[in-house]
Every structure is written in structure tokens, then in C-alpha cells.
Design a protein around this motif. Structure first.
Motif, PDB file in Angstrom:
ATOM      1  N   VAL C 168       0.842  -1.198   0.000  1.00 38.23           N
ATOM      2  CA  VAL C 168       0.000   0.000   0.000  1.00 38.23           C
ATOM      3  C   VAL C 168       0.880   1.251   0.000  1.00 38.23           C
ATOM      4  O   VAL C 168       1.955   1.256   0.583  1.00 38.23           O
ATOM      5  CB  VAL C 168      -0.918  -0.022   1.246  1.00 38.23           C
ATOM      6  N   ASP C 169       0.411   2.316  -0.646  1.00 43.61           N
ATOM      7  CA  ASP C 169       1.241   3.513  -0.729  1.00 43.61           C
ATOM      8  C   ASP C 169       1.381   4.175   0.646  1.00 43.61           C
ATOM      9  O   ASP C 169       0.543   3.983   1.531  1.00 43.61           O
ATOM     10  CB  ASP C 169       0.657   4.491  -1.756  1.00 43.61           C
ATOM     11  N   PRO C 170       2.454   4.948   0.853  1.00 47.15           N
ATOM     12  CA  PRO C 170       2.768   5.445   2.191  1.00 47.15           C
ATOM     13  C   PRO C 170       1.675   6.320   2.806  1.00 47.15           C
ATOM     14  O   PRO C 170       1.477   6.269   4.028  1.00 47.15           O
ATOM     15  CB  PRO C 170       4.052   6.236   2.012  1.00 47.15           C
ATOM     16  N   ILE C 171       0.984   7.071   2.001  1.00 43.60           N
ATOM     17  CA  ILE C 171      -0.048   7.939   2.588  1.00 43.60           C
ATOM     18  C   ILE C 171      -1.206   7.090   3.104  1.00 43.60           C
ATOM     19  O   ILE C 171      -1.632   7.216   4.243  1.00 43.60           O
ATOM     20  CB  ILE C 171      -0.549   8.971   1.550  1.00 43.60           C
ATOM     21  N   ARG C 173      -1.110   4.030   3.847  1.00 40.50           N
ATOM     22  CA  ARG C 173      -0.610   3.222   4.952  1.00 40.50           C
ATOM     23  C   ARG C 173      -0.783   3.977   6.274  1.00 40.50           C
ATOM     24  O   ARG C 173      -1.168   3.424   7.285  1.00 40.50           O
ATOM     25  CB  ARG C 173       0.871   2.928   4.725  1.00 40.50           C
ATOM     26  N   ARG C 174      -0.499   5.272   6.229  1.00 39.53           N
ATOM     27  CA  ARG C 174      -0.624   6.081   7.447  1.00 39.53           C
ATOM     28  C   ARG C 174      -2.090   6.305   7.812  1.00 39.53           C
ATOM     29  O   ARG C 174      -2.450   6.274   8.981  1.00 39.53           O
ATOM     30  CB  ARG C 174       0.117   7.400   7.268  1.00 39.53           C
ATOM     31  N   GLU C 178      -3.867   5.345  11.271  1.00 43.04           N
ATOM     32  CA  GLU C 178      -4.713   6.250  12.056  1.00 43.04           C
ATOM     33  C   GLU C 178      -6.026   5.568  12.420  1.00 43.04           C
ATOM     34  O   GLU C 178      -6.552   5.748  13.506  1.00 43.04           O
ATOM     35  CB  GLU C 178      -4.955   7.547  11.276  1.00 43.04           C
ATOM     36  N   TYR C 181      -5.217   3.293  15.313  1.00 44.49           N
ATOM     37  CA  TYR C 181      -5.135   4.065  16.559  1.00 44.49           C
ATOM     38  C   TYR C 181      -6.520   4.376  17.111  1.00 44.49           C
ATOM     39  O   TYR C 181      -6.777   4.269  18.297  1.00 44.49           O
ATOM     40  CB  TYR C 181      -4.403   5.391  16.329  1.00 44.49           C
ATOM     41  N   TYR C 202       5.063   1.716  15.588  1.00 43.88           N
ATOM     42  CA  TYR C 202       3.747   2.271  15.908  1.00 43.88           C
ATOM     43  C   TYR C 202       3.059   1.494  17.032  1.00 43.88           C
ATOM     44  O   TYR C 202       2.090   1.953  17.598  1.00 43.88           O
ATOM     45  CB  TYR C 202       2.809   2.218  14.692  1.00 43.88           C
TER      46      TYR C 202
END
Lengths: 300, 368, 242
Positions: C168-171, C173-174, C178, C181, C202
Motif C-alpha cells: 500500500v502507498d505510504p499515505i 498506509r498512514r 490512524e 489508533y 507504531y
């Protein structure tokens, strides 16, 4: 030049897989194509290995045109596709011998090239490829791709799904192959592997975002980055995103990478804001940008 | 050349390591030929019937005894009235009921004419037909015995002789058919699956990006299956000779050569199938639906072509199996040489060449 | 079992013939914890995970998941956990909405609740425009985010994520993290395997498996101190290479 790509475009139905891609790979270079799944990496590899024909543009591999001289290219390149593509019902030895014979070569002939890698899997040479671990399969596939002393090596996501130990070993092998004069084009979705390449191209949704040496790419990150840390990651991210001056907020390991819209940003102000929001153990410090930061900035 | 030999070697590894397919490959012809030879048959044997005898006189007794004595029928029940006929059928106890009319003897001797009604269970029309024919034959036979003392002028007596299969053994009909099916299946389905398997596993990608030429890949795929198909053909012929005492009148060499020709046409079809399918599953579906069904239905193997509607008869001409069945029947049963089957052979040869050229041309040198 | 523990594992082992795939592992997971389950390929992660999600029996040892025994109460375990893997997530040939309906139905949610949840989900992930599209036509990142939400549909106590962010692309992925979280903040325990070592950072706590045994288990910070390493990647390499 080992590989020259000029204005290559390719579409499938209504999906633009590649849009106007151009770059060059020098002789003996280890060149990385960095981007997530669906970025168009595999399509580009298939065009360069003569398996697909681009809609527009042209490309050469070790001096041969990918369409006209496809037969010459097929003799001179080694290709490791993204999916493990060896015969699972054949043993390590049989796979190697098979690929050696169809390329008119033999295991002994290019001992110097694959010996180092082969030694690691030789104890299992009677074992069928289907029963090997991920790391061993990968080594076998690399051996098979090298068996005819290719001038250019194409490795499509060789490290995907492989654990960090095997990945590290794999990159060490690539470095050694490079020293033997082979040009290597390798793709990976792992941004941290970018630093191991001589030069990289960042690719996303069929577009080339930037091509340069990894150090240069990082140097050109336009913003000042800060590492931010606090007691609760979830609340930290939430509050940072609510902060009116935030430019970008991305979790990065144990920190959050934060960039501010203002030129004259004062970290203390942010610390105050976060404490006010009920966070504790707040830390804000300058951070170095990584390839991933650049990628996200460019892909925004 | 070395590359080519290496390729064939690899194919044999695949074949011999896949134990399940290997079992099917060699188990199937044996099972099929035994199945067709022993179980599925057009002959009738010990069929259960019932009798409804309204006269119960000397003549009907005699006829019933004659029927009971034949190996074809066994009398299971005697029913008393028409009403009971329905119920014996429904119980599924019998396949036919013979209904002798009232005063059978009297009518036969007085008017020289009496009627036996043959009531059959036509849910299985083939059997019903055969039963009816057999009963008629027994009755005719009896009638002849009665007429022996009379001299009827101007009598035409048909005297039939069944050539080439005098005992009308259905296994003789099935052997050529089964052989055709097996050769078709092994050659076409197995090759198409083995090529699509390489596509599915991604190894085709590497083969394409290698100096191997398309025809080398194709021929390399084909040779092991020619070999296997020939072994299969041999098994079938040997079984039919030694187990079913089937005569092979013609030349074995000619039989082998014709078989190779048919195998080649099936292999070419298999390659053609693999060029249009991307997964093993599709290849198998197309082979089964597109090749097996026509071979079974339209080759004249089970259903005689001459009794089919015209359009189907025309379509049957494009099925290689039809010509092959004609050829091997001629060789095995009639014992003819090439002089009599050159036309069929030529047609088969033409088809084979056509499929081969087409499949090599359709074989892609790229992924799209 | 202590009330705040959602998973308790004690000397859990799984043997295949002579091979100990999982060799006497023990750990406890608290409510709302994010637990990173790391290890090299073939270290026994998948086997251990299969036991915990109730589709494989252990050879010996004790384990309770969501309060239920892994030997006897696997049906109850399945009702109380969510599972998402990279290999299988959603049906590509069903639309977004059909997928949500189907998976909601599997877990016995009523039509009304499924409808409400679908609406909430569509808003949260901004799927309104594409909810009638086939899942197969969505980009990988969307699929993964959607399948995570679907795994949370029946409000499980624990969610097991098997390499959820591969490729998955880094954005995205973040964004995915989130979401993790947020779920953890709401009390869901997260059990995740990954090959991205930055993702290991993380997690609240991380275990590293080598040859069927858990060789290290602590917070990323403490592990780095313990192994005098700069990053989790280094910790991993030091441990797994031996």
C-alpha cells in the motif's frame, strides 16, 4: 546506456497504467523504481522485457529496441517477475539446469556469477522448489535469472513479503552483482530500500514523480520537518491535524513527522498547544526528511 | 537442440510427478474400455418380463416355454388382467409384458391368425425396441416351425448375414469410440492444461523472455503427449484383443500411423485452446465442452449419424473424430488398407495441418 | 484470566511431526493495546495466529482469547474477533455495499444495524459515491481500509491483522494506521503482523519470534534500549540473525 525509456505510455481500457515515462539507467548502475502497488511498475517491467508493447514512446535495453529487436533482448536480459515463477514440482537443481539449457548455458559456465548465491541453497538442491521458504525461493529465482550471464537484470518486487533479514541479504547480493558489471533495474514498494540504490525513480499512479540519487532527492525536500512525540499517539495525531498552521502530519515510527505552514515556526508554540490539549511528555525536535516524506509530498 | 531436449525432459518431470494426473491418464482408458465392454451394452440379457395369457392353451404354453428357454428373457410374473399390467410396470419389476389374446390356439388354427401384444416400458426406448425385436424374432421362429409342413407358393425369404461383427457385439462398436475419446482427451485436454498452467504460475513469462522459439515451446509440450497417447492407444487395442477377443483384421502399422495423425490433430486443438484461455480451469471447461461433447454426440460413436437431422450431419463433418472413427473401424473390423480409406485420411491430415498452423500463428510471443 | 486481559497465552506449542512450529510461547494482551507480532518468514507467526483465531488446535499449552478457550470454545472466539489478511479480505465481485451486508450478515447483525453501520462507514471513509462499485475496481489502499472497517463491523474485542499494509502507498498506509489508533482508543485490541519495521514502532508492544520462540517482547522503545539499536529494523536483524 543500459536502459533508455522515452515517453512511454500504456493504458488498459480506461486505466492509464503509465503516463509519459522517461528515464535512463547507466551501465553498471543499480536503479530503483520505488512506488506502491498499482503504480505501474510491473507494466513498465513487462514493456522493457518485451512482454508488452507500449501504446506510445520507445525504449531500448542494452542498445536494442524493445519491439524490433525483441529477440536480442530476450537473449541478454535476466528477468525475475513479481510472482514466484519457477517450477514448484522441480527441485532446485532441476530448475537451474532447465533454465541453463534453454538459455544455452550451464551451471558450471557461470560459476563466478551465481556461486555465492547458489552456495546458500546448494544443501537443499534435491528439494522441490514448492517446499522452500520465501527467502530461499527468492535466491533460487535470482540464480535462475542470472544463469545466462545477462547484461541487464530486471527484478520486479523481489523483496515483497520477505522478512527484513532475507531482504537485507538480498540487497547485499545485488550490490555484489553490480560490482560484476551487471546493470540492475529493481522495483520495490519499501521506501527504506531506496537508499540502497544508486539512483531511484519515484513512481505513483503511472506517473514518474522524480528521478535522482536518493541523497539528492531527500535534500530537496521543501519543508523543515519536526519529530513530535507525546504520551498518546492517537490524540497527538488528532490534535496536530486540528492545529490551524499544520502543513502535513504523518506518523513515522515512534514520532509524528510534522511540517508547519509558516516560515517562522516556533516549536515552543506547538508544545504549548499540545500540552493545553491535555497531552504530556511532549517533545518537538528537528528531523531529517526521508524518501518516504518526499514521496508523500510529491504524491499529495 | 540442447535447449529443446531440456524442455522435453522438464515436461516429463511434470508428468511423472503429478501422480494423480498420471493415474487418471492410465487408469481412465482401462476403466472406460472395461465399462463400455461389460456394463454398457446394446445386447439384452435375462430381461425380466411378465405374461398375460388370456387363453392358457397348448399353443401359448409352447410359445411361453420357448421364450422362457431363451437366454434373453426371464419370466418374472404372470398377471391376470389388463389392469395389473400397469402396476407391474410401475413397480419396475419387468421391462415388458406379453399379452396373448383369447382363444389363441383356436384362432391360429381356424383363421391362421392370432395376436400377441408386446407391451414394453419405453422409458428406456433403446431397450424397449430391442426387446420388441427379440420377441418378434422368437415368434417368427416358432411360426416357421409351424409352416414347415405347408408349401406356400411365391415366398421370399430374407436371409441376413451380419458382416464384420457377426455376433453383433457392441464392444466392437465401442472400442473405436473409446479410443477416439481417450486420445482426444489425453492429447487435447492435457496439453491445453499444461500450457495454461505455465501461464497461471507465471513461468510462461520467463519462457517468453528466453531465447526459446515459439515452435520449440509448442513442440516440446506436444512430444511427451504423443508418447503418452500412443501408450494409451496400445493399452486399448491390447485390452480389446485379449479381453474382448476383438479381431484386428487390418495392418497394425497403419492403425498406429492413423492414430498418430489423429493425436496430432487433437494436440493442435489443445494448443489452440490454450491460446484462448488464461487459466487451467477454462482450458479444462473448453476441452470438455468443446471437444468431448461433439466427439461423443456427433462422431457416430454412440448415435448413428445417418439417423440425425441434416444440419447435424453436416456439422459432424468438421469433427476430426468422425473421420478417425470411420478409419479405425475400417482397419480393425473390415481389415482394409489405405487404398480404401485414403479419402478420410486426407481429410484428417488437412484438418491437422490447419489446426497446427493456426495454433502456431495464434501462439503469442508477448503477454497480450 | 484478569478482567483487563483480552488474550492470555501460556506455554503454547504446536508441533508438526518432529518440527516445533510454535515452541512454548507466553504473553498477555490488554484491552485497547496495539500488539506487533513480528518474525522472519517461517518463524511460526502464522501458525500461532491460526491457533489464536480458532482455526487450528495447539499441541500443548494454554490460551484464552476474548475469555474463551482455544481448545473448546473456538466458535465463541470466532464471534468475538475480527480478522483481516492481505490474501483474503473482501469479495472482488461484490459491490462495497454488498460486501458490508454479507459480512454483517455472517456475524448475525440485524438488517437495521447493518444499514446504520453501512451509512456510518460510508461517511467515515467517504465511500458514498462508490458504494455501488465492485470492490475489485477499487485501488488497493481503499480495499484495505474498507476491509479493516468490515472486520470491525461486529465490534469485536480483538482484531487480527495479517500483513494488512503490504504494497500500500505510504499515505494510505498512514491513514490505515490512524484507523488502527482510533479503534484501539475505543478499546479494541489490535494484533498485527507486518514486514514494515517502521510500522513495528507504531505498536505499544512488540514480540519478535525466532524459530518458534518469542525471543523478545517489550515496547519498541525498551527493545531499542535493550539491544542498543537505533531502530526496530536493527533490533530485528540482531535477533533474527542470531
Amino acid at each position: 546506456m543500459s536502459i533508455t525509456v522515452r515517453n512511454i505510455s500504456k493504458s488498459y481500457k480506461d486505466v492509464k497504467a503509465l503516463q509519459n515515462i522517461s528515464f535512463e539507467v547507466k551501465k553498471g548502475e543499480l536503479f530503483g523504481l520505488i512506488g506502491p502497488d498499482g503504480a505501474g511498475k510491473t507494466s513498465l517491467f513487462r514493456i522493457l522485457t518485451t512482454l508488452l508493447i507500449a501504446d506510445e514512446g520507445e525504449a531500448e535495453v542494452s542498445g536494442f529496441d524493445v519491439i524490433k529487436d525483441y529477440k536480442s533482448i530476450r537473449k541478454n536480459v535476466g528477468y525475475m517477475p513479481g510472482k514466484f515463477s519457477l517450477y514448484q514440482d522441480l527441485t532446485i537443481e532441476e530448475n537451474l539446469n532447465f533454465f541453463a539449457t534453454i538459455f544455452g548455458s550451464s551451471l558450471e559456465e557461470n560459476d563466478d556469477l551465481i556461486k555465492e548465491i547458489y552456495i546458500q541453497i546448494e544443501p537443499f538442491k534435491k528439494r522441490r522448489a514448492g517446499q522452500l521458504s520465501g527467502g530461499m525461493k527468492q535466491k533460487l529465482a535470482l540464480c535462475c535469472a542470472l544463469i545466462h550471464k545477462p547484461k541487464v537484470l530486471f527484478l520486479d518486487e523481489p523483496t515483497t513479503g520477505v522478512d527484513p533479514v532475507s531482504r537485507k541479504e538480498f540487497w547485499e547480493m545485488l550490490k555484489r552483482l553490480q560490482q560484476k558489471g551487471i546493470s540492475i533495474l529493481v522495483s520495490t514498494p519499501y521506501m527504506d530500500e531506496a537508499a540502497l540504490c544508486d539512483r531511484i525513480a519515484l513512481i505513483d499512479s503511472g506517473r514518474l514523480l522524480q528521478t535522482d540519487r536518493p541523497q539528492e532527492i531527500v535534500k530537496h525536500y521543501p519543508k523543515t520537518l519536526f519529530n513530535v512525540r507525546a504520551n498518546s499517539m492517537f490524540h497527538l495525531i488528532k490534535n496536530l491535524k486540528d492545529y490551524p498552521f499544520q502543513y502535513s502530519v504523518f506518523p513515522f515510527g515512534e514520532f509524528v513527522h510534522y511540517a508547519d505552514k509558516r516560515e517562522d515556526f516556533e516549536p515552543d508554540e506547538l508544545i504549548e498547544y499540545l500540552i493545553e490539549k491535555g497531552l504530556s511528555d511532549v517533545l518537538v525536535e528537528k528531523a531529517e526528511a526521508t524518501i518516504e516524506d518526499v514521496f508523500m509530498e510529491l504524491a499529495r | 537442440m540442447k535447449a529443446f531436449v531440456g524442455f522435453i525432459k522438464k515436461e516429463f518431470y511434470h508428468i511423472f510427478r503429478d501422480k494423480r494426473s498420471l493415474f487418471i491418464l492410465f487408469g481412465m482408458p482401462i476403466a472406460q474400455i472395461l465399462l463400455f465392454g461389460f456394463a454398457i451394452t446394446n445386447e439384452i440379457n435375462n430381461v425380466d418380463i411378465a405374461i398375460l395369457d388370456h387363453s392358457k392353451d397348448a399353443t401359448t404354453k409352447e410359445i411361453i416355454n420357448k421364450i422362457a428357454a431363451s437366454p434373453y428373457f426371464s419370466i418374472q410374473d404372470f398377471v391376470e388382467s389388463e389392469k395389473d399390467v400397469e402396476s407391474v410396470f410401475q413397480k419396475g419389476k419387468v421391462k415388458a409384458v406379453l399379452n396373448f389374446e383369447k382363444d389363441f390356439s383356436k384362432k391360429l388354427n381356424g383363421k391362421y391368425q392370432a395376436t400377441v401384444q408386446i407391451i414394453t416400458d419405453a422409458t428406456d426406448p433403446n431397450t424397449a425396441n430391442t426387446i420388441s425385436n427379440y420377441v418378434s424374432a422368437i415368434l417368427g421362429n416358432y411360426q416357421q416351425g409351424l409352416n414347415i409342413d405347408f408349401q406356400i407358393p411365391y415366398q421370399i425369404k430374407p436371409s441376413s448375414r451380419m458382416m464384420y461383427n457377426p455376433e453383433l457385439k457392441s464392444v466392437f462398436m465401442f472400442v473405436p469410440g473409446v479410443m477416439t475419446i481417450i486420445l482426444m482427451l489425453v492429447s487435447a485436454m492435457m496439453t491445453s492444461i499444461s500450457i495454461t498452467k505455465e501461464k497461471e504460475l507465471g513461468t510462461m513469462e520467463i519462457l517468453l523472455v528466453s531465447p526459446l522459439k515459439p515452435y520449440e515451446v509448442i513442440i516440446g509440450k506436444v512430444i511427451p503427449y504423443i508418447f503418452l497417447s500412443l501408450i494409451n492407444a496400445t493399452i486399448i487395442v491390447v485390452l480389446s484383443i485379449f479381453v474382448f477377443k476383438m479381431p484386428v483384421e487390418g495392418s497394425l502399422l497403419l492403425l498406429a500411423l492413423e492414430s498418430i495423425l489423429f493425436i496430432l490433430s487433437a494436440l493442435a486443438l489443445g494448443i489452440l485452446i490454450s491460446t484462448v484461455s488464461t487459466t487451467q480451469q477454462t482450458a479444462m471447461m473448453i476441452s470438455l465442452m468443446g471437444l468431448m461433447l461433439p466427439v461423443i454426440l456427433l462422431s457416430g460413436f454412440i448415435f448413428p449419424l445417418s439417423s440425425m437431422p441434416m444440419p447435424l450431419q453436416i456439422i459432424s463433418n468438421i469433427i476430426p473424430a468422425k473421420w478417425f472413427i470411420i478409419i479405425i473401424k475400417s482397419i480393425m473390423l473390415k481389415g482394409v488398407g489405405i487404398a480404401f480409406i485414403w479419402k478420410e485420411t486426407l481429410i484428417l491430415l488437412g484438418m491437422t495441418l490447419f489446426f497446427m498452423v493456426l495454433s502456431i500463428r495464434k501462439y503469442k510471443i508477448r503477454l497480450e | 484470566m484478569k478482567p483487563e486481559n483480552v488474550i492470555e497465552v501460556e506455554n503454547l506449542s504446536k508441533q508438526f511431526g518432529n518440527f516445533k512450529a510454535v515452541d512454548s510461547i507466553s504473553f498477555e494482551l490488554k484491552k485497547g493495546e496495539i500488539f506487533g507480532f513480528l518474525g522472519a518468514n517461517g518463524a511460526g507467526k502464522t501458525t500461532a495466529m491460526k491457533i489464536l483465531i480458532g482455526i487450528s488446535h495447539p499441541s500443548s499449552g494454554k490460551a484464552r482469547v476474548a475469555g474463551f478457550d482455544v481448545y473448546k470454545e473456538t466458535e465463541n472466539i470466532k464471534k468475538n474477533i475480527g480478522y483481516m489478511s492481505q490474501k483474503f479480505a473482501l469479495y472482488d465481485d461484490l459491490t462495497v455495499r454488498e460486501n458490508i451486508m454479507f459480512f454483517g450478515g455472517i456475524y448475525g447483525l440485524s438488517r437495521k444495524i447493518i444499514k446504520e453501520k453501512t451509512k456510518a462507514l460510508e461517511e467515515e471513509l467517504q465511500l458514498q459515491d462508490i458504494s455501488n462499485q465492485l470492490v475489485g475496481s477499487l485501488p488497493l489502499g481503499w480495499k484495505q481500509k474498507l476491509s479493516f472497517s468490515v472486520a470491525l463491523l461486529h465490534q469485536p474485542k480483538i482484531v487480527f491483522l495479517d500483513e494488512p499494509t503490504g504494497g500500500v502507498d505510504p499515505i494510505t498506509r498512514r491513514q490505515f494506521w490512524e484507523m488502527i489508533y482510533k479503534a484501539a482508543d475505543q478499546g479494541t485490541t489490535i494484533f498485527v503482523t507486518t514486514h514494515y519495521m517502521d510500522e513495528a514502532e507504531y505498536c505499544d508492544r512488540v514480540s519478535i519470534m525466532v524459530n518458534g520462540r518469542i525471543e523478545a517482547l517489550d515496547s519498541p522503545k525498551k527493545l531499542k534500549q535493550q539491544f542498543q539499536a537505533e531502530s526496530m529494523n536493527e533490533v530485528f536483524l540482531k535477533l533474527a540473525r542470531g
